[in-house]
Motif scaffolding. Structure first.
Motif, PDB file in Angstrom:
ATOM      1  N   HIS A  85       0.862  -1.199   0.000  1.00 39.14           N
ATOM      2  CA  HIS A  85       0.000   0.000   0.000  1.00 39.14           C
ATOM      3  C   HIS A  85       0.886   1.233   0.000  1.00 39.14           C
ATOM      4  O   HIS A  85       1.868   1.313   0.741  1.00 39.14           O
ATOM      5  N   TRP A  86       0.542   2.200  -0.834  1.00 38.17           N
ATOM      6  CA  TRP A  86       1.294   3.438  -0.979  1.00 38.17           C
ATOM      7  C   TRP A  86       0.592   4.497  -0.141  1.00 38.17           C
ATOM      8  O   TRP A  86      -0.256   5.251  -0.614  1.00 38.17           O
ATOM      9  N   HIS A  87       0.953   4.508   1.133  1.00 37.69           N
ATOM     10  CA  HIS A  87       0.191   5.200   2.161  1.00 37.69           C
ATOM     11  C   HIS A  87       0.229   6.714   1.944  1.00 37.69           C
ATOM     12  O   HIS A  87       1.299   7.326   1.969  1.00 37.69           O
ATOM     13  N   GLY A  88      -0.945   7.296   1.750  1.00 33.36           N
ATOM     14  CA  GLY A  88      -1.055   8.735   1.542  1.00 33.36           C
ATOM     15  C   GLY A  88      -1.061   9.152   0.089  1.00 33.36           C
ATOM     16  O   GLY A  88      -1.392  10.299  -0.212  1.00 33.36           O
ATOM     17  N   VAL A  89      -0.699   8.236  -0.814  1.00 33.06           N
ATOM     18  CA  VAL A  89      -0.811   8.538  -2.249  1.00 33.06           C
ATOM     19  C   VAL A  89      -2.293   8.581  -2.594  1.00 33.06           C
ATOM     20  O   VAL A  89      -3.038   7.639  -2.284  1.00 33.06           O
ATOM     21  N   ARG A  90      -2.740   9.651  -3.229  1.00 34.17           N
ATOM     22  CA  ARG A  90      -4.177   9.842  -3.413  1.00 34.17           C
ATOM     23  C   ARG A  90      -4.748   9.020  -4.565  1.00 34.17           C
ATOM     24  O   ARG A  90      -5.962   8.988  -4.762  1.00 34.17           O
ATOM     25  N   GLN A  91      -3.869   8.367  -5.324  1.00 32.74           N
ATOM     26  CA  GLN A  91      -4.320   7.392  -6.326  1.00 32.74           C
ATOM     27  C   GLN A  91      -5.415   7.956  -7.231  1.00 32.74           C
ATOM     28  O   GLN A  91      -6.458   7.330  -7.445  1.00 32.74           O
ATOM     29  N   ARG A  92      -5.149   9.121  -7.788  1.00 32.43           N
ATOM     30  CA  ARG A  92      -6.106   9.721  -8.710  1.00 32.43           C
ATOM     31  C   ARG A  92      -6.316   8.811  -9.911  1.00 32.43           C
ATOM     32  O   ARG A  92      -5.420   8.526 -10.676  1.00 32.43           O
ATOM     33  N   LEU A  93      -7.544   8.247 -10.038  1.00 35.41           N
ATOM     34  CA  LEU A  93      -7.927   7.342 -11.126  1.00 35.41           C
ATOM     35  C   LEU A  93      -7.022   6.119 -11.204  1.00 35.41           C
ATOM     36  O   LEU A  93      -6.825   5.556 -12.279  1.00 35.41           O
ATOM     37  N   SER A  94      -6.483   5.695 -10.056  1.00 36.85           N
ATOM     38  CA  SER A  94      -5.636   4.488 -10.035  1.00 36.85           C
ATOM     39  C   SER A  94      -5.937   3.641  -8.806  1.00 36.85           C
ATOM     40  O   SER A  94      -5.038   3.119  -8.152  1.00 36.85           O
ATOM     41  N   CYS A  95      -7.233   3.498  -8.513  1.00 42.36           N
ATOM     42  CA  CYS A  95      -7.655   2.748  -7.328  1.00 42.36           C
ATOM     43  C   CYS A  95      -7.103   1.327  -7.319  1.00 42.36           C
ATOM     44  O   CYS A  95      -6.795   0.771  -6.266  1.00 42.36           O
ATOM     45  N   TRP A  96      -6.934   0.720  -8.505  1.00 42.07           N
ATOM     46  CA  TRP A  96      -6.435  -0.652  -8.589  1.00 42.07           C
ATOM     47  C   TRP A  96      -5.031  -0.792  -7.996  1.00 42.07           C
ATOM     48  O   TRP A  96      -4.605  -1.896  -7.661  1.00 42.07           O
ATOM     49  N   ALA A  97      -4.308   0.309  -7.873  1.00 41.77           N
ATOM     50  CA  ALA A  97      -2.927   0.267  -7.381  1.00 41.77           C
ATOM     51  C   ALA A  97      -2.814   0.624  -5.902  1.00 41.77           C
ATOM     52  O   ALA A  97      -1.709   0.759  -5.388  1.00 41.77           O
ATOM     53  N   ASP A  98      -3.939   0.755  -5.203  1.00 45.51           N
ATOM     54  CA  ASP A  98      -3.885   1.232  -3.817  1.00 45.51           C
ATOM     55  C   ASP A  98      -3.254   0.213  -2.874  1.00 45.51           C
ATOM     56  O   ASP A  98      -2.524   0.583  -1.970  1.00 45.51           O
ATOM     57  N   GLY A  99      -3.592  -1.069  -3.017  1.00 42.58           N
ATOM     58  CA  GLY A  99      -2.831  -2.102  -2.333  1.00 42.58           C
ATOM     59  C   GLY A  99      -3.407  -2.836  -1.145  1.00 42.58           C
ATOM     60  O   GLY A  99      -2.861  -3.870  -0.773  1.00 42.58           O
ATOM     61  N   PRO A 100      -4.483  -2.378  -0.466  1.00 42.61           N
ATOM     62  CA  PRO A 100      -4.950  -3.157   0.689  1.00 42.61           C
ATOM     63  C   PRO A 100      -5.553  -4.495   0.253  1.00 42.61           C
ATOM     64  O   PRO A 100      -6.395  -4.545  -0.636  1.00 42.61           O
ATOM     65  N   SER A 101      -5.106  -5.563   0.906  1.00 41.29           N
ATOM     66  CA  SER A 101      -5.527  -6.902   0.500  1.00 41.29           C
ATOM     67  C   SER A 101      -7.028  -7.084   0.669  1.00 41.29           C
ATOM     68  O   SER A 101      -7.619  -6.653   1.662  1.00 41.29           O
ATOM     69  N   TYR A 102      -7.652  -7.675  -0.325  1.00 41.91           N
ATOM     70  CA  TYR A 102      -9.082  -7.990  -0.384  1.00 41.91           C
ATOM     71  C   TYR A 102      -9.974  -6.748  -0.415  1.00 41.91           C
ATOM     72  O   TYR A 102     -11.192  -6.865  -0.360  1.00 41.91           O
ATOM     73  N   PHE A 157       0.071  12.893  -8.178  1.00 43.25           N
ATOM     74  CA  PHE A 157      -0.614  14.052  -8.749  1.00 43.25           C
ATOM     75  C   PHE A 157      -0.783  15.144  -7.704  1.00 43.25           C
ATOM     76  O   PHE A 157      -1.479  14.964  -6.701  1.00 43.25           O
ATOM     77  N   GLN A 158      -0.116  16.268  -7.921  1.00 45.04           N
ATOM     78  CA  GLN A 158      -0.194  17.419  -7.030  1.00 45.04           C
ATOM     79  C   GLN A 158       0.158  17.048  -5.582  1.00 45.04           C
ATOM     80  O   GLN A 158      -0.442  17.559  -4.633  1.00 45.04           O
ATOM     81  N   GLN A 159       1.144  16.166  -5.430  1.00 42.78           N
ATOM     82  CA  GLN A 159       1.580  15.769  -4.100  1.00 42.78           C
ATOM     83  C   GLN A 159       3.084  15.972  -3.958  1.00 42.78           C
ATOM     84  O   GLN A 159       3.848  15.699  -4.887  1.00 42.78           O
ATOM     85  N   LYS A 160       3.476  16.403  -2.778  1.00 42.40           N
ATOM     86  CA  LYS A 160       4.893  16.552  -2.455  1.00 42.40           C
ATOM     87  C   LYS A 160       5.049  16.432  -0.949  1.00 42.40           C
ATOM     88  O   LYS A 160       4.137  16.761  -0.189  1.00 42.40           O
ATOM     89  N   GLY A 161       6.224  15.950  -0.530  1.00 44.72           N
ATOM     90  CA  GLY A 161       6.463  15.782   0.897  1.00 44.72           C
ATOM     91  C   GLY A 161       6.833  14.356   1.229  1.00 44.72           C
ATOM     92  O   GLY A 161       7.339  13.610   0.381  1.00 44.72           O
ATOM     93  N   THR A 162       6.568  13.956   2.467  1.00 43.36           N
ATOM     94  CA  THR A 162       6.949  12.634   2.969  1.00 43.36           C
ATOM     95  C   THR A 162       5.727  11.741   3.125  1.00 43.36           C
ATOM     96  O   THR A 162       4.788  12.091   3.847  1.00 43.36           O
ATOM     97  N   LEU A 163       5.749  10.619   2.446  1.00 38.73           N
ATOM     98  CA  LEU A 163       4.751   9.555   2.616  1.00 38.73           C
ATOM     99  C   LEU A 163       5.521   8.260   2.870  1.00 38.73           C
ATOM    100  O   LEU A 163       6.737   8.267   3.033  1.00 38.73           O
ATOM    101  N   PHE A 164       4.821   7.134   2.893  1.00 37.94           N
ATOM    102  CA  PHE A 164       5.548   5.873   2.998  1.00 37.94           C
ATOM    103  C   PHE A 164       4.743   4.736   2.393  1.00 37.94           C
ATOM    104  O   PHE A 164       3.566   4.892   2.081  1.00 37.94           O
TER     105      PHE A 164
END
Length: 573
Positions: free
Chosen positions: A91-108, A127-134
């Protein structure tokens, strides 16, 4: 003249923007500024900590895992190959996944796990994101060792809104157990009780000198007198919140959850699992070696926890290595005043797109429950309060994951895997904080099911998150996937709409909020990203017990408001 690939991208972006219907805000398909490729191999790695050796699951044999470096609007492509014997997702925590929900990552939720020997390529745009995520594993309790930083720099020639630091350093906070994490989760679930305390806390996988066999297992930052340093703090801890301080030094908070804040200076801070905080630290003290301490914040009652702090060193050039480091002063473990003061001082630097009119007004209770014991061997499997079994819930519904992903079920109109009747308000109204009328030892059982809440595209949502004291009040870190939200209010006790003071000027913009112990938090967001989005407590034990739910955000109109089709290599269950 032949067009370069970058000109093709610009042309495509322009053409797509021409098809936005009149009357809507001008929008663009999230095409990356540049594309960055990463190759992640989920592997079993042998490590020695605290006098003992064991196998852990890592990415590329690194603990913490590799850092993803990028710039705002970059396209990220990560091929994840599972070389471990366990199921895996990232899971790409904090990435807003604009039109990319399939890549969000939580199992099931958005995908089935990547099975042993299989691979899946995650593609998304910052998309329009900068800073520290994990990033971290989002299956079982593998997040304990499968995690790493995402560092997103501003676009070229765009400065930080604070003094430029001499150096930057990433500090990832975690917990460590001697047991295998998958086995530990199974044992906790089977017991019906709570998890054992961690053997140690970690800073960048190092426990520091206060633990057995760890005198040299210490993370260190070398600093130059007079210089200013940016520390990117990340909490990947499983079940504990943490205080952090540096002996003799002030911390100036300039960012939270990859959003700039109005700078404010503290002696110590609290960071909850799922949060990231950037701080500036000036090396303005006498030349010496100073402790960076990370210790427990425990807001629940009657819970055992590790009370030994992890220590790293903030070491000046020219310091004598034989000297003892100067100790950092952390608050007492249950100091709620420090936590509430820090939250009160968080202010967004630029609050834009803050909903002032609300379409969907929701109210969710969050907290623990105790299920009745139905075991033939209660001494082993009913170790919760009053001989019951621990559970957790939102609006008294304990979430159960389906056996294929919710997103697939929704996209393919598969019936029978979930219902869309998650309650928008509690089914019963009572004194939430003080537990009546169903506090222990009375019936506290929650409903069990896979329920979702459906939101219309573009809905302006206000959600009240109300802490409950049915078992014990505590600070719950609630994370919403796919979105940031404005934290427009918070307080102690039961939420009262007549007396609640909301900040509609400069509220912080976050993806994870610690709902105050015995209190509430009010968040607002615009549901403008179609798909299935998980919301859950970031204590993994609470997630395991069911403290979660999912939103389905329906499609809007046109390709820029429509969930795309799934990728060809999406894992199968």
């Amino acid at each position: 003249m032949a067009l370069s690939s970058s000109h093709h991208i610009l042309l495509l972006s322009f053409l797509l923007s021409c098809y936005v219907p009149l009357g809507l805000a001008r929008r663009h398909w999230p095409v990356g500024g540049s594309t960055r490729f990463y190759d992640f191999k989920v592997q079993t790695t042998r490590v020695t900590k605290l006098c003992k050796t064991k196998d852990i699951v890592t990415v590329n044999g690194m603990f913490p895992g590799p850092i993803i470096y990028a710039q705002e609007d970059d396209r990220i492509i990560v091929k994840v190959t599972n070389e471990s014997p366990h199921n895996a997702t990232i899971h790409w925590h904090g990435v807003r996944q604009r039109l990319s929900c399939w890549a969000d990552g939580p199992s099931y939720i958005t995908q089935c796990p990547i099975q042993a020997g299989q691979s899946f390529t995650y593609e998304f745009t910052l998309f329009q994101q900068k800073g520290t995520l994990f990033w971290h594993a989002h299956i079982s309790w593998l997040r304990a060792t499968v995690n790493g930083a995402i560092v997103i720099y501003p676009k070229t020639s765009v400065p930080y809104p604070f003094p430029y630091p001499y150096e930057e350093h990433v500090l990832i906070f975690g917990e460590y157990w001697h047991k295998d994490m998958l086995q530990l989760e199974k044992e906790v679930v089977a017991s019906g009780g709570g998890p054992p305390p961690a053997e140690a806390y970690l800073i960048n996988s190092h426990p520091g000198p206060r633990y057995n066999c760890s005198a040299t297992d210490v993370y260190k930052i070398d600093v130059v007198p007079g210089k200013t340093y940016l520390l990117r703090l990340i909490s990947a801890s499983l079940n504990m919140e943490h205080f952090f301080a540096i002996a003799g030094h002030k911390l100036t908070i300039v960012e939270a959850d990859a959003e700039y804040t109005k700078p404010f200076t503290v002696d110590r801070l609290m960071i909850t699992p799922g949060q990231t905080i950037n701080v500036l630290v000036k090396a303005d003290q006498p030349i010496d070696r100073y402790d960076m301490a990370m210790g427990p914040y425990m807001s629940a009652q009657n819970v055992t926890f590790q009370n030994i702090s992890a220590i790293a060193h903030f070491q000046y050039t020219g310091a004598t290595l034989d000297d003892l480091s100067l100790p950092a002063q952390l608050p007492v473990y249950n100091d709620n005043l420090v936590v509430n003061t820090n939250l009160h001082m968080l202010r967004s630097l630029n609050a834009t797109n803050l909903p002032s009119v609300i379409d969907a007004n929701l109210f969710f209770t969050v907290g623990l429950n105790v299920e009745e014991c139905h075991s033939s061997n209660p001494n082993k499997s009913c170790q919760g309060p009053s001989g019951g079994v621990f559970a957790a819930s939102m609006n008294n519904v304990s979430f159960v994951k389906p056996n294929i992903s919710l997103l697939q079920a929704y996209y393919n109109n598969i019936n029978g895997l979930y219902t869309d009747d998650f309650p928008g308000v509690p089914l019963k109204t009572y004194d939430f904080v003080n537990g009546a009328p169903n506090n222990i030892p009375n019936d506290t059982q929650s409903l069990i099911g896979t329920k979702v809440k459906v939101l219309e595209y573009g809905s302006r949502v206000q959600l009240i998150l109300q802490n409950t004291g049915t078992v014990t009040t505590e600070n719950h870190p609630i994370h919403l996937h796919g979105y940031n939200f404005y934290v427009v209010g918070y307080g102690t006790g039961n939420y009262n709409p007549m007396g609640a003071k909301l900040n509609l000027v400069d509220p912080p913009y976050m993806n994870t909020i610690g709902v105050p112990v015995g209190g509430w938090a009010a968040i607002r967001f615009v549901a403008d990203n179609p798909g299935v989005w998980f919301m859950h407590c970031h204590f993994d034990v609470h997630l395991t017990w069911g403290l979660s739910m999912a939103f389905i955000v329906k499609n809007g109109e046109g390709p820029l408001e429509t969930l795309p089709h799934p990728p060809a290599d999406l894992p199968r269950c």
